[in-house]
Design an enzyme around this catalytic site. Structure first.
Site, PDB file in Angstrom:
ATOM      1  N   ARG A 145      -0.126  -4.924 -22.635  1.00  0.00           N
ATOM      2  CA  ARG A 145      -1.360  -5.573 -22.212  1.00  0.00           C
ATOM      3  C   ARG A 145      -2.339  -4.488 -21.788  1.00  0.00           C
ATOM      4  O   ARG A 145      -2.066  -3.728 -20.853  1.00  0.00           O
ATOM      5  CB  ARG A 145      -1.082  -6.535 -21.052  1.00  0.00           C
ATOM      6  N   HIS A 190     -11.780  -6.745 -17.759  1.00  0.00           N
ATOM      7  CA  HIS A 190     -10.979  -6.362 -16.590  1.00  0.00           C
ATOM      8  C   HIS A 190     -11.894  -5.560 -15.647  1.00  0.00           C
ATOM      9  O   HIS A 190     -11.678  -4.376 -15.412  1.00  0.00           O
ATOM     10  CB  HIS A 190      -9.750  -5.569 -17.014  1.00  0.00           C
ATOM     11  N   GLU A 235      -8.266 -12.061 -13.538  1.00  0.00           N
ATOM     12  CA  GLU A 235      -8.434 -12.393 -12.130  1.00  0.00           C
ATOM     13  C   GLU A 235      -9.858 -12.746 -11.721  1.00  0.00           C
ATOM     14  O   GLU A 235     -10.533 -11.977 -11.030  1.00  0.00           O
ATOM     15  CB  GLU A 235      -7.922 -11.242 -11.251  1.00  0.00           C
ATOM     16  N   ASN A 378      -1.211 -13.722 -12.530  1.00  0.00           N
ATOM     17  CA  ASN A 378      -0.982 -12.409 -11.913  1.00  0.00           C
ATOM     18  C   ASN A 378      -0.529 -12.696 -10.494  1.00  0.00           C
ATOM     19  O   ASN A 378      -1.250 -13.324  -9.723  1.00  0.00           O
ATOM     20  CB  ASN A 378      -2.276 -11.591 -11.849  1.00  0.00           C
ATOM     21  N   TYR A 380       1.431 -11.115  -6.919  1.00  0.00           N
ATOM     22  CA  TYR A 380       1.988  -9.977  -6.179  1.00  0.00           C
ATOM     23  C   TYR A 380       2.582 -10.374  -4.842  1.00  0.00           C
ATOM     24  O   TYR A 380       3.545  -9.785  -4.404  1.00  0.00           O
ATOM     25  CB  TYR A 380       0.891  -8.927  -5.915  1.00  0.00           C
ATOM     26  N   GLU A 447       0.832 -10.164 -14.725  1.00  0.00           N
ATOM     27  CA  GLU A 447       0.927  -8.982 -13.850  1.00  0.00           C
ATOM     28  C   GLU A 447       1.868  -9.296 -12.710  1.00  0.00           C
ATOM     29  O   GLU A 447       1.865 -10.395 -12.165  1.00  0.00           O
ATOM     30  CB  GLU A 447      -0.430  -8.614 -13.221  1.00  0.00           C
TER      31      GLU A 447
HETATM   32  C1  PNW Z   1      -4.718  -6.587  -9.748  1.00  0.00           C
HETATM   33  N1  PNW Z   1      -4.446  -9.398  -4.011  1.00  0.00           N
HETATM   34  O1  PNW Z   1      -5.555  -6.609  -8.631  1.00  0.00           O
HETATM   35  C2  PNW Z   1      -5.528  -6.019 -10.893  1.00  0.00           C
HETATM   36  O2  PNW Z   1      -5.513  -6.847 -12.020  1.00  0.00           O
HETATM   37  C3  PNW Z   1      -5.146  -4.621 -11.258  1.00  0.00           C
HETATM   38  O3  PNW Z   1      -6.204  -4.016 -11.919  1.00  0.00           O
HETATM   39  C4  PNW Z   1      -4.720  -3.872 -10.024  1.00  0.00           C
HETATM   40  O4  PNW Z   1      -4.555  -2.523 -10.227  1.00  0.00           O
HETATM   41  C5  PNW Z   1      -3.440  -4.513  -9.552  1.00  0.00           C
HETATM   42  O5  PNW Z   1      -3.575  -5.905  -9.390  1.00  0.00           O
HETATM   43  C6  PNW Z   1      -2.904  -3.936  -8.256  1.00  0.00           C
HETATM   44  O6  PNW Z   1      -3.847  -4.065  -7.236  1.00  0.00           O
HETATM   45  C7  PNW Z   1      -5.205  -7.289  -7.497  1.00  0.00           C
HETATM   46  O7  PNW Z   1      -5.036  -9.118  -2.959  1.00  0.00           O
HETATM   47  C8  PNW Z   1      -5.867  -6.959  -6.338  1.00  0.00           C
HETATM   48  O8  PNW Z   1      -3.611 -10.317  -4.030  1.00  0.00           O
HETATM   49  C9  PNW Z   1      -5.625  -7.648  -5.184  1.00  0.00           C
HETATM   50  C10 PNW Z   1      -4.695  -8.683  -5.185  1.00  0.00           C
HETATM   51  C11 PNW Z   1      -4.025  -9.012  -6.326  1.00  0.00           C
HETATM   52  C12 PNW Z   1      -4.296  -8.298  -7.496  1.00  0.00           C
END
Ligand code: PNW
Length: 555
Positions: A145, A190, A235, A378, A380, A447
């Protein structure tokens, strides 16, 4: 004991007679009787044995949950790695590329980047893409990706001039991937908006709907013969809330409570137009698929027994994920009702004649609904909701204040990113919620990843992957959540936006102090190599953090 001996002897004689002379009726009866007797005597032994054999072979059934984890991914499940153009390409002002909003932010306000770095060179993937592709092939992933840089392809942002070097670069990358049998999954946007378009208001300007459709059109035409999987936006929450409603991302407009909602209005319409264009004009011949990737921080009640917190967590999830998912993935379409109502109430209290967030009209509700072949997620982390009220960090007005709940980061274990708390069970709850809220959609995790400070023995990252993947298996097998693929964030340490290179998510370490930008595999490369080869969660001890602390030289 003697009785048993005689019984066995008789049994042996019977077998012998049976074999030697054929079985006379009484002998046959005796034989059956003895067998039944044996079975009864052995029953207490046989029963647990049967249970053990049964549970062993039904490991993926309901019985062993809690005792053992699922390890094997279903047939056809695919794995990939993700990157984004601005985070890896570099070559910010060569071969015809124009300035984007991140170039502008990092050059004119370098203090806004944690370590003062920028994307000028990044991982130099513009020149070293073959190394990237070799690394992907080494890991053994099914797909890669990556994103296209709008300002590299269209320096004015519009289609009045197509930069031949931009097209050439992505063609070369696509050819290199094809050579290694790696499928491309390509993100159109992006976060790296051409500065020319930002100068016109960027995503707060409805004219962007046309500009984005034109840009998509060009990309589908130029690359659609080889790219069969498209993502329109990466996102939307980070784009609209972080970049227009705050200053956390470029262009850092910080029009809190206003710009963020103007942005979502434009972005969702632009997404829908790009989808319909692909669907009607390109899909019939190119036969690909197109989707959006939505980010969530999943909100859970701090106390699951507290009804108010439970209700507020649902409101927060509607504001966060539902903001972009509800208009596309529900039958009703449009923004979530609670979001429209809350913003209307707040706006009224602020003395405004109209709400800051306006619901789409019927035309747009229908035009946006159903415009994604898959739900791209995505994910996390998970945060908590501790009660009603205005979050202490909320600006006024703002998206966070509109929610009307107080959030907390006091959950899970930490990473190098303040916002990234490790809470694997939150992921499972979130995925189950997606299944029930959006009518059981087919899902791609586009992601998922973990940040540290760049250690090569990245046990924390491996544990994160292992525990999050394990939750994916749980919801697939136990809850029937339809997850088809998983994408690692990210191939190599790269420009982590406002964190610069201070937070590292890569499978490969990149030494940015060395001009040749060497990429060194971390232990997680080994983990993923094994996972991609076996389609099972690796169980070996070498992937687990040793009990003894590591020597300094090993860090
Ligand atoms: C994503 N949060 O950003 C992006 O798609 C990527 O480019 C980035 O490098 C990666 O995750 C890691 O940060 C995020 O606060 C930024 O939950 C913040 C969050 C989630 C994803």
């Amino acid at each position: 004991m003697e009785k048993v001996r005689l019984l066995v002897l008789e049994f042996a004689k019977d077998i012998h007679a049976l074999w030697r002379y054929g079985a006379p009726f009484p002998t046959f009866l005796k034989l059956i009787g003895t067998l039944v007797l044996c079975l009864i005597v052995m029953m207490p032994l046989l029963y647990p044995l049967c249970v053990l054999v049964f549970t062993y072979f039904t490991c993926e059934g309901l019985f062993l949950r809690g005792l053992a984890q699922y390890t094997k991914f279903p047939e056809g499940f695919t794995f990939g790695v993700a990157t984004a153009a601005h985070q890896i390409e570099g070559a910010w002002n060569v071969s015809g590329k124009s300035e984007n909003v991140w170039d502008r932010l990092s050059h004119t306000r370098p203090w806004m980047i944690a370590d003062g770095t920028n994307g000028d060179v990044a991982c130099d993937s513009y020149n070293r893409y073959q190394e990237d592709v070799d690394a992907l092939a080494h890991i053994g992933v099914d797909f890669y990706r990556f994103s296209l840089s709008w300002s590299r392809i269209l320096p004015t942002g519009r289609v009045d001039f197509v930069n031949p070097d931009g097209i050439r670069y992505y063609n070369a990358l696509l050819d290199a991937l094809a050579e290694k049998n790696i499928e491309p999954l390509v993100t159109l946007f992006h976060w790296d908006l051409p500065q020319t378009l930002q100068d016109l208001g960027g995503w707060a300007n409805p004219k962007m709907i046309d500009y984005f459709r034109d840009y998509s059109d060009l990309c589908f035409r130029e690359f659609g013969d080889r790219i069969k999987s498209w993502i329109t936006f990466n996102e939307p929450y980070e784009i609209c809330e972080d970049a227009y409603g705050d200053d956390k991302k470029a262009p850092a407009i910080d029009s809190h409570g206003v710009g963020n909602y103007l942005c979502s209005d434009t972005l969702l319409k632009a997404h829908a137009e790009s989808y319909h264009l692909y669907n009607e004009t390109y899909r019939p011949t190119q036969n690909g698929r197109i989707q959006i990737s939505i980010n969530s921080i999943w909100y859970e009640p701090a106390d699951p027994e507290n009804a108010e917190q439970v209700a507020l967590a649902e409101v927060a999830n509607q504001f966060k994920f539902g903001w972009f998912a509800h208009p596309i993935f529900t039958e009703a379409g449009g923004y979530p009702t609670v979001m429209v109502e809350n913003v209307a109430l707040q706006s009224k209290a602020e003395g405004l004649p109209k709400p800051r967030l306006e619901q789409f009209d019927d035309y747009w509700i229908k035009r946006i609904r159903g415009t994604s072949d898959f739900l791209g997620i995505n994910h996390y982390t998970t945060h908590l909701i501790t009660g009603a009220g205005v979050d202490p960090i909320a600006k006024s007005p703002s998206w966070l204040k509109d929610i009307g709940a107080v959030t907390s980061l006091k959950v899970g274990t930490d990473s190098a990113s303040e916002w990234l708390r490790v809470v694997p069970t939150g992921f499972a709850n979130f995925l189950r919620w997606c299944k029930s809220s959006y009518n059981d959609p087919p899902i791609y995790i586009t992601e998922n990843g973990f940040s540290d400070r760049g250690t090569l023995l990245d046990y924390g990252r491996i544990k994160y992957f292992n525990d999050y993947l394990s939750e994916i298996l749980n919801v697939i097998y136990d809850d029937g959540v339809n997850i088809l693929g998983y994408t690692i964030w990210t191939l190599m340490d790269n420009f982590e936006w406002r964190a610069g290179f201070s937070e590292r998510f890569g499978l490969y370490k990149v030494d940015i102090t060395d001009p040749s930008l060497p990429r060194t595999p971390k232990l997680s490369v080994e983990y993923w190599k094994q996972l991609c080869a076996t389609r099972e969660l690796p169980q070996e001890d070498r992937f687990k953090e040793p009990a003894l602390p590591l020597k300094k030289s090993e860090l």
